[in-house]
Design a protein around this motif. Structure first.
Motif, PDB file in Angstrom:
ATOM      1  N   ASP A   1       0.837  -1.198   0.000  1.00 23.19           N
ATOM      2  CA  ASP A   1       0.000   0.000   0.000  1.00 23.19           C
ATOM      3  C   ASP A   1       0.876   1.254   0.000  1.00 23.19           C
ATOM      4  O   ASP A   1       0.700   2.166  -0.822  1.00 23.19           O
ATOM      5  CB  ASP A   1      -0.914  -0.022   1.224  1.00 23.19           C
ATOM      6  CG  ASP A   1      -1.937   1.101   1.221  1.00 23.19           C
ATOM      7  OD1 ASP A   1      -1.531   2.278   1.100  1.00 23.19           O
ATOM      8  OD2 ASP A   1      -3.141   0.823   1.348  1.00 23.19           O
TER       9      ASP A   1
ATOM     10  N   SER B   1       3.081   1.673  -3.208  1.00 21.88           N
ATOM     11  CA  SER B   1       2.289   2.028  -4.387  1.00 21.88           C
ATOM     12  C   SER B   1       1.787   3.464  -4.323  1.00 21.88           C
ATOM     13  O   SER B   1       1.380   4.028  -5.338  1.00 21.88           O
ATOM     14  CB  SER B   1       1.106   1.060  -4.545  1.00 21.88           C
ATOM     15  OG  SER B   1       0.180   1.201  -3.483  1.00 21.88           O
TER      16      SER B   1
ATOM     17  N   THR C   1      -7.637  -8.310  -7.569  1.00 16.78           N
ATOM     18  CA  THR C   1      -6.233  -8.298  -7.168  1.00 16.78           C
ATOM     19  C   THR C   1      -5.556  -9.653  -7.216  1.00 16.78           C
ATOM     20  O   THR C   1      -4.356  -9.736  -7.481  1.00 16.78           O
ATOM     21  CB  THR C   1      -6.077  -7.711  -5.747  1.00 16.78           C
ATOM     22  OG1 THR C   1      -6.762  -8.556  -4.809  1.00 16.78           O
ATOM     23  CG2 THR C   1      -6.645  -6.305  -5.678  1.00 16.78           C
TER      24      THR C   1
ATOM     25  N   ARG D   1      -6.248  -6.190   3.293  1.00 13.92           N
ATOM     26  CA  ARG D   1      -6.031  -5.001   2.456  1.00 13.92           C
ATOM     27  C   ARG D   1      -6.602  -3.758   3.124  1.00 13.92           C
ATOM     28  O   ARG D   1      -5.960  -2.693   3.145  1.00 13.92           O
ATOM     29  CB  ARG D   1      -6.661  -5.204   1.072  1.00 13.92           C
ATOM     30  CG  ARG D   1      -6.240  -4.169   0.031  1.00 13.92           C
ATOM     31  CD  ARG D   1      -7.326  -3.952  -1.007  1.00 13.92           C
ATOM     32  NE  ARG D   1      -8.546  -3.463  -0.389  1.00 13.92           N
ATOM     33  CZ  ARG D   1      -8.737  -2.194  -0.056  1.00 13.92           C
ATOM     34  NH1 ARG D   1      -7.828  -1.272  -0.284  1.00 13.92           N
ATOM     35  NH2 ARG D   1      -9.877  -1.821   0.508  1.00 13.92           N
TER      36      ARG D   1
ATOM     37  N   GLU E   1      -4.589  -0.479   4.495  1.00 11.45           N
ATOM     38  CA  GLU E   1      -4.971   0.876   4.088  1.00 11.45           C
ATOM     39  C   GLU E   1      -5.182   1.770   5.309  1.00 11.45           C
ATOM     40  O   GLU E   1      -4.691   2.909   5.363  1.00 11.45           O
ATOM     41  CB  GLU E   1      -6.244   0.825   3.246  1.00 11.45           C
ATOM     42  CG  GLU E   1      -6.749   2.194   2.820  1.00 11.45           C
ATOM     43  CD  GLU E   1      -8.039   2.124   2.021  1.00 11.45           C
ATOM     44  OE1 GLU E   1      -8.710   3.180   1.903  1.00 11.45           O
ATOM     45  OE2 GLU E   1      -8.387   1.041   1.514  1.00 11.45           O
TER      46      GLU E   1
ATOM     47  N   CYS F   1      -5.239   5.534  -1.342  1.00  6.74           N
ATOM     48  CA  CYS F   1      -4.866   4.129  -1.481  1.00  6.74           C
ATOM     49  C   CYS F   1      -5.187   3.629  -2.884  1.00  6.74           C
ATOM     50  O   CYS F   1      -6.228   3.956  -3.451  1.00  6.74           O
ATOM     51  CB  CYS F   1      -5.625   3.301  -0.442  1.00  6.74           C
ATOM     52  SG  CYS F   1      -5.359   1.522  -0.583  1.00  6.74           S
TER      53      CYS F   1
ATOM     54  N   THR G   1      -4.660   0.106  -3.668  1.00 10.13           N
ATOM     55  CA  THR G   1      -4.636  -1.356  -3.691  1.00 10.13           C
ATOM     56  C   THR G   1      -5.979  -2.014  -3.978  1.00 10.13           C
ATOM     57  O   THR G   1      -6.017  -3.207  -4.253  1.00 10.13           O
ATOM     58  CB  THR G   1      -4.092  -1.900  -2.358  1.00 10.13           C
ATOM     59  OG1 THR G   1      -4.908  -1.412  -1.270  1.00 10.13           O
ATOM     60  CG2 THR G   1      -2.658  -1.480  -2.137  1.00 10.13           C
TER      61      THR G   1
END
Length: 506
Positions: A37, A40, A94, A378, A382, A395, A397
């Motif tokens: 997270d 990215s 994902t 996830r 976040e 975020c 993801t």
């Protein structure tokens, strides 16, 4: 950019920087997710673990992507919805390469009353509404339905026929391997620039610095940072003393597939006296079945590797027995494993504690994320990165594919060994090519199935790209051969060969 995981301070595939934006401590599913997270979003990230990727709780799960039915029964509607949303994200965006739909059969035996059956059917229907609210497609998770006695026996031929009046089918998600998900997350984080290192212990942490020790050499060093995320699970209180946890132990058994012959669905058996607890028999692709799950409070020091008790093993077998024509015996158990859930301390039994995660900030500025479950990693990541306040970038993801991800119709067209496609997705060919390059061996030899189905190609890739440093890393975490001690012993020579080949060419 790199996709490699390093170990220690001086591994040739990477070094530890002196100054970063964020240090993530712990490389379980939440820590690996937090590293991805943050990286990215453009942060300079260092992620470390004192042991190995997926060393703790993240490798001891049921290997499922749950939609939250249990939380509905406990009226925990928020976490039930969150679970359904995150399940859909994993299965459709994902990580479709690491997940698959799986039917669950609740056989309507003489031990299941008509009232219990009606409540279960209502629960499955509500779960389907959760699927709808999470916008997960019907193609991914079909609707629940009632099946006849004949259909139930086709799905689970080992069912006891006496008193069987049919069954209820529901659909949920299954992971190929929980540790594989964690490793894929860590590699994806590395591909976005994160420095990912195993065998590096954090001795001290504040929001401005961490003191690290290389667990192989004993060397120490200090890294400056603008933030720290503590994602060490059941060990979170060791790093941040304000955190108080009350872990619970969940135990699973491992059976050979012929212990419950022809099982094509998860077999769901209610725990007597409970309306929300079940024992599951979950078929696996490589010819085994996992049976779980217990929920026992744990007191005292936290072990590195939790051990199932004979009492828990007996409990699981006893609950499962009435549903089967030939009950599973203790001698059918070829392996067993246990994991510890990092639950926040509260009153009541561990079975009743909320699985909702919490993000806490210590007086020294360290952000700790605990609780939750594998499916919701996830969202936990976040929330933890948001809590650091290090970036205003949103975020990413929710829609960021992990390495190897692709739509299911694309995955179905990949002409590589099925095991490698299930574990690496579109990277299956890359894994083979890298193993050929590293070893000089012919492809047929590298992809030939060994004990437990494991291949030399994936073991070599575990060393060259996934930070595996020894036999334990290869057999207990990069692959899961170690869940069956007999298979593990048979696979040791193959792991030794992978290590020798890669060290000789490094």
């Amino acid at each position: 950019m790199t996709d490699r995981i390093a170990h220690g301070f001086d591994h040739p595939s990477g070094h530890i920087p002196d100054d970063v934006d964020l240090v993530v401590v712990g490389l379980g599913v939440t820590g690996a997710g937090a590293a991805l997270d943050a990286a990215s979003r453009g942060l300079k990230v260092l992620a470390v673990d004192a042991h190995d990727v997926a060393f703790g709780t993240s490798r001891w799960s049921s290997k499922l992507v749950h939609g939250g039915l249990r939380y509905l029964a406990a009226l925990q509607l928020g976490i039930a919805h969150e679970s359904a949303v995150e399940r859909g994200i994993l299965m459709e965006r994902t990580a479709p390469h690491l997940t698959r739909p799986l039917p669950w059969l609740l056989p309507l035996t003489s031990n299941v009353s008509f009232t219990q059956a009606a409540l279960a059917a209502a629960g499955f229907g509500t779960g389907d509404l959760l699927r709808l609210s999470a916008r997960t497609s019907r193609e991914t998770l079909p609707r629940p339905r009632r099946v006849t006695r004949t259909e139930a026996q086709q799905l689970a031929p080992g069912l006891r026929s006496a008193g069987l009046r049919g069954g209820l089918i529901n659909w949920d998600g299954q992971l190929e391997d929980d540790a594989r998900l964690v490793t894929c997350l860590a590699r994806t984080a590395a591909s976005y620039g994160a420095h990912v290192h195993t065998r590096v212990r954090v001795l001290e942490a504040t929001s401005t610095h961490v003191v690290l020790r290389d667990e192989r050499t004993g060397a120490t060093r200090t890294v400056r940072t603008r933030g720290v995320v503590n994602a060490t699970g059941v060990w979170a209180g060791d790093l941040v003393e304000e955190v108080r946890l009350r872990p619970s132990r969940g135990t699973h058994l491992v059976l050979r597939a012929d212990s419950i012959p022809g099982l094509r669905t998860v077999l769901t058996v209610p725990v007597p006296g409970s309306t929300s607890r079940f024992v599951f028999a979950i078929p696996q692709p490589e010819g085994t079945i996992y049976v779980g799950l217990t929920d026992e409070p744990v007191d005292g020091p936290i072990p590195d590797v939790p051990q199932p008790t004979e009492g828990e093993i007996g409990f699981l077998l006893d609950v499962l027995a009435p549903a089967l024509e030939r009950p599973v015996k203790r001698s059918d158990v070829v392996g067993a494993f246990a994991g510890l859930r990092p639950l926040l301390e509260a009153d009541g039994s561990t079975a009743d504690l909320s699985r909702k995660h919490a993000v806490l900030t210590s007086r020294t500025g360290v952000v700790t994320v605990v609780g939750g479950k594998l499916t919701t990693y996830r969202q936990m990541a976040e929330d933890a990165i948001d809590a650091t306040g290090l970036t205003g970038i949103p975020c990413r993801t929710r829609d960021l594919p992990l390495l190897g991800a692709a739509p299911r119709d694309v995955l179905d067209q990949i002409d590589e060994p099925g095991r490698l496609v299930r574990r690496f997705g579109t990277e299956a060919r890359y894994v083979i090519d890298e193993a050929v390059r590293a070893t000089g061996l012919p492809e047929d030899e590298l992809v030939a199935p060994g004990p437990g189905g494991v291949t030399l190609a994936e073991l070599v890739f575990g060393v060259t790209h996934e930070g595996a440093a020894d036999i334990d890393d290869l057999l207990d975490r990069r692959t899961r051969v170690g869940l069956v001690p007999e298979d593990r012993a048979a696979a040791v020579p193959l792991a030794q060969r992978a290590l020798a080949l890669t060290h000789a060419t490094s």
